[in-house]
Each structure stands twice: as structure tokens, then as C-alpha cells.
Write an enzyme that holds these catalytic residues in place. Structure first.
Site, PDB file in Angstrom:
ATOM      1  N   PRO A  55     -18.649 -14.025  39.460  1.00  0.00           N
ATOM      2  CA  PRO A  55     -18.062 -13.553  38.314  1.00  0.00           C
ATOM      3  C   PRO A  55     -18.397 -11.789  38.367  1.00  0.00           C
ATOM      4  O   PRO A  55     -19.334 -11.271  38.748  1.00  0.00           O
ATOM      5  CB  PRO A  55     -18.787 -14.060  37.189  1.00  0.00           C
ATOM      6  CG  PRO A  55     -20.021 -14.511  37.837  1.00  0.00           C
ATOM      7  CD  PRO A  55     -19.772 -15.189  39.184  1.00  0.00           C
TER       8      PRO A  55
ATOM      9  N   ASN B 200     -22.001 -13.425  47.525  1.00  0.00           N
ATOM     10  CA  ASN B 200     -22.441 -12.860  46.321  1.00  0.00           C
ATOM     11  C   ASN B 200     -22.349 -13.658  45.112  1.00  0.00           C
ATOM     12  O   ASN B 200     -21.258 -13.521  44.688  1.00  0.00           O
ATOM     13  CB  ASN B 200     -21.973 -11.384  46.143  1.00  0.00           C
ATOM     14  CG  ASN B 200     -22.696 -10.564  45.216  1.00  0.00           C
ATOM     15  OD1 ASN B 200     -23.234 -11.166  44.148  1.00  0.00           O
ATOM     16  ND2 ASN B 200     -22.130  -9.352  45.238  1.00  0.00           N
TER      17      ASN B 200
ATOM     18  N   HIS C  28     -26.063  -8.692  47.732  1.00  0.00           N
ATOM     19  CA  HIS C  28     -26.037  -8.022  46.249  1.00  0.00           C
ATOM     20  C   HIS C  28     -25.556  -6.609  46.492  1.00  0.00           C
ATOM     21  O   HIS C  28     -26.251  -6.057  47.528  1.00  0.00           O
ATOM     22  CB  HIS C  28     -27.050  -8.055  45.446  1.00  0.00           C
ATOM     23  CG  HIS C  28     -27.552  -9.474  45.186  1.00  0.00           C
ATOM     24  ND1 HIS C  28     -26.810 -10.465  44.374  1.00  0.00           N
ATOM     25  CD2 HIS C  28     -28.525 -10.467  45.672  1.00  0.00           C
ATOM     26  CE1 HIS C  28     -27.459 -11.432  44.301  1.00  0.00           C
ATOM     27  NE2 HIS C  28     -28.262 -11.519  45.232  1.00  0.00           N
TER      28      HIS C  28
ATOM     29  N   ARG D 222     -34.117  -3.873  39.233  1.00  0.00           N
ATOM     30  CA  ARG D 222     -33.398  -3.902  38.200  1.00  0.00           C
ATOM     31  C   ARG D 222     -34.127  -4.987  36.941  1.00  0.00           C
ATOM     32  O   ARG D 222     -35.502  -5.175  37.165  1.00  0.00           O
ATOM     33  CB  ARG D 222     -32.082  -4.287  38.429  1.00  0.00           C
ATOM     34  CG  ARG D 222     -31.182  -3.366  39.263  1.00  0.00           C
ATOM     35  CD  ARG D 222     -29.944  -3.832  39.477  1.00  0.00           C
ATOM     36  NE  ARG D 222     -29.138  -3.970  38.087  1.00  0.00           N
ATOM     37  CZ  ARG D 222     -27.717  -4.276  38.200  1.00  0.00           C
ATOM     38  NH1 ARG D 222     -27.267  -4.720  39.088  1.00  0.00           N
ATOM     39  NH2 ARG D 222     -27.359  -4.301  36.793  1.00  0.00           N
TER      40      ARG D 222
HETATM   41  C1  DQA Z   1     -25.051  -8.505  41.784  1.00  0.00           C
HETATM   42  C2  DQA Z   1     -26.077  -8.383  40.973  1.00  0.00           C
HETATM   43  C3  DQA Z   1     -26.272  -9.205  39.908  1.00  0.00           C
HETATM   44  O1  DQA Z   1     -27.322  -9.367  39.278  1.00  0.00           O
HETATM   45  C4  DQA Z   1     -25.210  -8.909  38.947  1.00  0.00           C
HETATM   46  O2  DQA Z   1     -25.059  -9.852  37.922  1.00  0.00           O
HETATM   47  C5  DQA Z   1     -23.813  -8.915  39.633  1.00  0.00           C
HETATM   48  C6  DQA Z   1     -23.618  -8.340  40.848  1.00  0.00           C
HETATM   49  C7  DQA Z   1     -24.900  -7.223  42.909  1.00  0.00           C
HETATM   50  O3  DQA Z   1     -24.095  -7.543  43.589  1.00  0.00           O
HETATM   51  O4  DQA Z   1     -25.579  -6.433  42.814  1.00  0.00           O
HETATM   52  O5  DQA Z   1     -22.676  -9.311  39.054  1.00  0.00           O
HETATM   53  O6  DQA Z   1     -24.936  -9.775  42.414  1.00  0.00           O
END
Ligand code: DQA
Length: 144
Positions: free
Chosen positions: A9, A73, A99, A106
Site C-alpha cells: 500500500p 516491500n 524498504h 523511524r
Molecule cells: C516502507 C516503510 C513502511 O514503514 C511504510 O509503511 C511504507 C514504506 C518503506 O519502503 O520505507 O509504506 O515500507
């Protein structure tokens, strides 16, 4: 052997969503980067994105018997989805977790990944180049 790249998403919102975290590159440009690399290395690559957990589970299930490696991802589902982790375990296809941001730096709620323990590697904090690194890791393995 075919490789499946799966994005969860909000990754379709790349370039629009929080550019200070995810960069300015849009989703089409990410797809082009992956496709160009695949062409260069003679890899058969399918790219799939969905905002829906069940669709991601369906796509992973469909990969069974058809795909040699997965780059995934799962976006926010990384931190919540036992169903996606179960689907990856069920098909038993080697996968690399990607990611764009470095989730370790984070929020606390991003510190859980339900897919990490069974991934052959996790790549994070490299922006969209992380997908290329993930493909290289998959190619380095003898199953390809
Ligand atoms: C993510 C990191 C996730 O925490 C976040 O919800 C994303 C993108 C990233 O690519 O850094 O939607 O997966």
C-alpha cells in the site's frame, strides 16, 4: 527463472508521499528502473502493486510453482500482516524484504517486521536503489 517484485500500500504514491522520506522519484520511474535492470541482466521480472492485503496474499499464492524469487516491500503491512508472512512461508519461495526508508530509524510501530526472520536479506534506507540491490542478492543465490 521469473522474479516477482511486489509493492504494498501507498507505494503507488511515490514522488507524492512524504518526499523527504521516500524521495522525489515516482512509481512509474521505479518500475522503469527495475525493468531496465531486468532487461540488462536478462531476467524475467513481473512487477505488482496493490493497496489491499488480500490481493497481495493472492499474488504470493499465485507465484507458487511459477516464480523463482520474490522482492517484496509490503509497505505498512510489513508491521501488521501475519497473512502476508504466512503466504510467503506457504509458497516457500526465497524472498528479499525491501524498504525505501531506513525503518530502524523511524517510529516504534515500524520496528516489527513479520516477514524479516524468513527473508534471505533485508535491504533498507537505499531509496529505490534498494530494489536493484535486492535483485542482485536474489541473483547471487544459486537458485537462479
Ligand atoms: C516502507 C516503510 C513502511 O514503514 C511504510 O509503511 C511504507 C514504506 C518503506 O519502503 O520505507 O509504506 O515500507
Amino acid at each position: 527463472m521469473k522474479i516477482l517484485v511486489i509493492n504494498g500500500p501507498n507505494l503507488n504514491m511515490l514522488g507524492i508521499r512524504q518526499p523527504e522520506i521516500y524521495g522525489n522519484e515516482n512509481y512509474e520511474s521505479l518500475c522503469r528502473k527495475i525493468e531496465d535492470y531486468g532487461r540488462e541482466k536478462n531476467l524475467e521480472i513481473e512487477i505488482y502493486q496493490s493497496n489491499h492485503e488480500g490481493d497481495l496474499v493472492d499474488k504470493i499464492q499465485e507465484a507458487y510453482g511459477n516464480v523463482g524469487g520474490i522482492v517484496i516491500n509490503p509497505g505498512a503491512y510489513t508491521h501488521t500482516s501475519i497473512a502476508i508472512a504466512d503466504a510467503l512461508s506457504a509458497v516457500n519461495i526465497p524472498y528479499v524484504e525491501v524498504h525505501i526508508s531506513d525503518v530502524t530509524k523511524r517510529e516504534n510501530f515500524r520496528q516489527i517486521s513479520y516477514i524479516r526472520d524468513k527473508a534471505i536479506a533485508t535491504v533498507m534506507g537505499l531509496g529505490t536503489n534498494g530494489y536493484i540491490k535486492a535483485l542482485k542478492i536474489l541473483m547471487g543465490d544459486n537458485f537462479l
